[in-house]
Design a protein around this motif. Structure first.
Motif, PDB file in Angstrom:
ATOM      1  N   ARG A 127      -4.774  10.713   0.439  1.00 25.45           N
ATOM      2  CA  ARG A 127      -4.234  11.508   1.543  1.00 25.45           C
ATOM      3  C   ARG A 127      -3.288  10.651   2.394  1.00 25.45           C
ATOM      4  NH1 ARG A 127      -9.742  12.898   1.399  1.00 25.45           N
ATOM      5  NH2 ARG A 127     -10.139  15.097   0.854  1.00 25.45           N
ATOM      6  N   MET A 128      -3.753   9.480   2.713  1.00 19.10           N
ATOM      7  CA  MET A 128      -3.014   8.584   3.601  1.00 19.10           C
ATOM      8  C   MET A 128      -2.622   7.282   2.896  1.00 19.10           C
ATOM      9  SD  MET A 128      -2.554   9.655   6.790  1.00 19.10           S
ATOM     10  CE  MET A 128      -3.216  10.679   8.119  1.00 19.10           C
ATOM     11  N   LEU A 129      -1.658   6.617   3.494  1.00 20.79           N
ATOM     12  CA  LEU A 129      -1.271   5.269   3.090  1.00 20.79           C
ATOM     13  C   LEU A 129      -1.582   4.306   4.223  1.00 20.79           C
ATOM     14  CD1 LEU A 129       2.271   5.987   1.584  1.00 20.79           C
ATOM     15  CD2 LEU A 129       0.102   5.851   0.348  1.00 20.79           C
ATOM     16  N   ALA A 130      -1.948   3.089   3.843  1.00 16.00           N
ATOM     17  CA  ALA A 130      -2.150   2.005   4.798  1.00 16.00           C
ATOM     18  C   ALA A 130      -1.295   0.837   4.328  1.00 16.00           C
ATOM     19  CB  ALA A 130      -3.618   1.606   4.876  1.00 16.00           C
ATOM     20  N   GLY A 131      -0.265   0.524   5.066  1.00 20.01           N
ATOM     21  CA  GLY A 131       0.656  -0.495   4.597  1.00 20.01           C
ATOM     22  C   GLY A 131       1.338  -0.031   3.328  1.00 20.01           C
ATOM     23  N   SER A 132       1.302  -0.842   2.293  1.00 17.59           N
ATOM     24  CA  SER A 132       1.924  -0.477   1.020  1.00 17.59           C
ATOM     25  C   SER A 132       0.912   0.097   0.025  1.00 17.59           C
ATOM     26  CB  SER A 132       2.595  -1.712   0.397  1.00 17.59           C
ATOM     27  OG  SER A 132       1.621  -2.728   0.148  1.00 17.59           O
TER      28      SER A 132
END
Length: 281
Positions: free
Chosen positions: A192-197
């Motif tokens: 669902r989401m990205l954190a950093g790369s």
């Protein structure tokens, strides 16, 4: 490779969000769109099963109409396959026992494990959770095909038993085959989401309630002009922009089951526990 698409001018193409065993609402929605199995095409964004009361009926209906209804696999579908293969156990909230005990379970499961993780249409891409923005569209398609081949192979039990886990979170050309498989499964069915790369596989809430370091996967640059249609994220609900359409409107949580007609972007919805649908304006 393109999924079969419109050739007859009278034919309509629809995409339906997460059904999750809500068979009555599924039937009501097909009635609302006046679905004609000998003419129209319906594409499902995955999570056909689990949490709802009639998952077996959903699977049987889709299987019987597999010439006109196509699907991509979702995380709940993969969980069902893993339980059937004996490499996972059912959870207290699961509603898939009737499938696992059905006389035709092997027929249904061998069919289900050969279904794709990503479908490409002339103007749309259909996937359960999303596509990794760190990869090109061609790379995403190749990765989805790679994962699908493993699930369809004679060694599918081994791959199902090793698909669980939250790593790797980032793509690299140095990943092993198993790491590529797991990254693909997590991207296409859980993200669902990205954190950093990298991927974030924990957050399930609304965009507004997300921690500052997280961002939706689709805010990144998505290559090409095709619109990505996905489900999986009931807290996001019905969401449109020029690059994506989100269709998980939380039928299983008391929301609606939603369909979109690809010819004109017309929306159709049936509320949970009701056979009366509405055409969304």
């Amino acid at each position: 490779m393109f999924a079969s698409f419109k050739e007859n001018p009278l034919m309509q193409n629809y995409v339906i969000g997460d059904i999750q065993g809500c068979f009555d609402e599924f039937m009501a929605l097909l009635s609302l769109i006046e679905f004609k199995s000998n003419l129209d095409k319906v594409y499902l964004v995955g999570d056909l099963v689990n949490r709802g009361p009639r998952s077996l009926d959903v699977l049987r209906f889709v299987y019987e109409n597999r010439m006109s209804i196509q699907l991509v696999l979702g995380n709940h579908d993969l969980h069902l396959l893993a339980c059937w293969a004996g490499v996972a156990i059912t959870k207290p909230q699961d509603t898939i026992t009737d499938i696992l005990e059905a006389a035709d379970v092997d027929v249904l499961m061998h069919w289900l494990r050969t279904q794709p993780l990503l479908m490409e249409l002339p103007n749309h891409i259909i996937v359960h959770a999303g596509i990794s923005p760190s990869l090109s569209l061609m790379q995403n398609s190749q990765l989805a095909e790679f994962c699908s081949q493993k699930l369809a192979s004679d060694n599918f039990v081994w791959w199902l038993s090793n698909m669980y886990g939250n790593t790797p979170l980032s793509w690299s050309e140095d990943l092993t085959e198993l790491e590529r498989f797991r990254f693909g499964i997590n991207s296409f069915t859980r993200m669902r989401m990205l954190a950093g790369s990298g991927l974030d596989l924990r957050f399930k809430g609304t965009i507004e309630s997300a921690p500052a370091h997280l961002r939706p996967w689709f805010v990144e640059n998505i290559e090409g002009s095709k619109v990505v249609i996905f489900g999986h994220w009931s807290a996001l609900g019905l969401f449109f922009n020029e690059k994506v359409i989100a269709l998980d409107t939380g039928c299983i949580w008391g929301g609606q089951l939603t369909a979109i007609c690809l010819e004109n972007n017309r929306l159709f919805q049936c509320p949970a526990q009701s056979g009366v649908g509405v055409v969304a304006e």
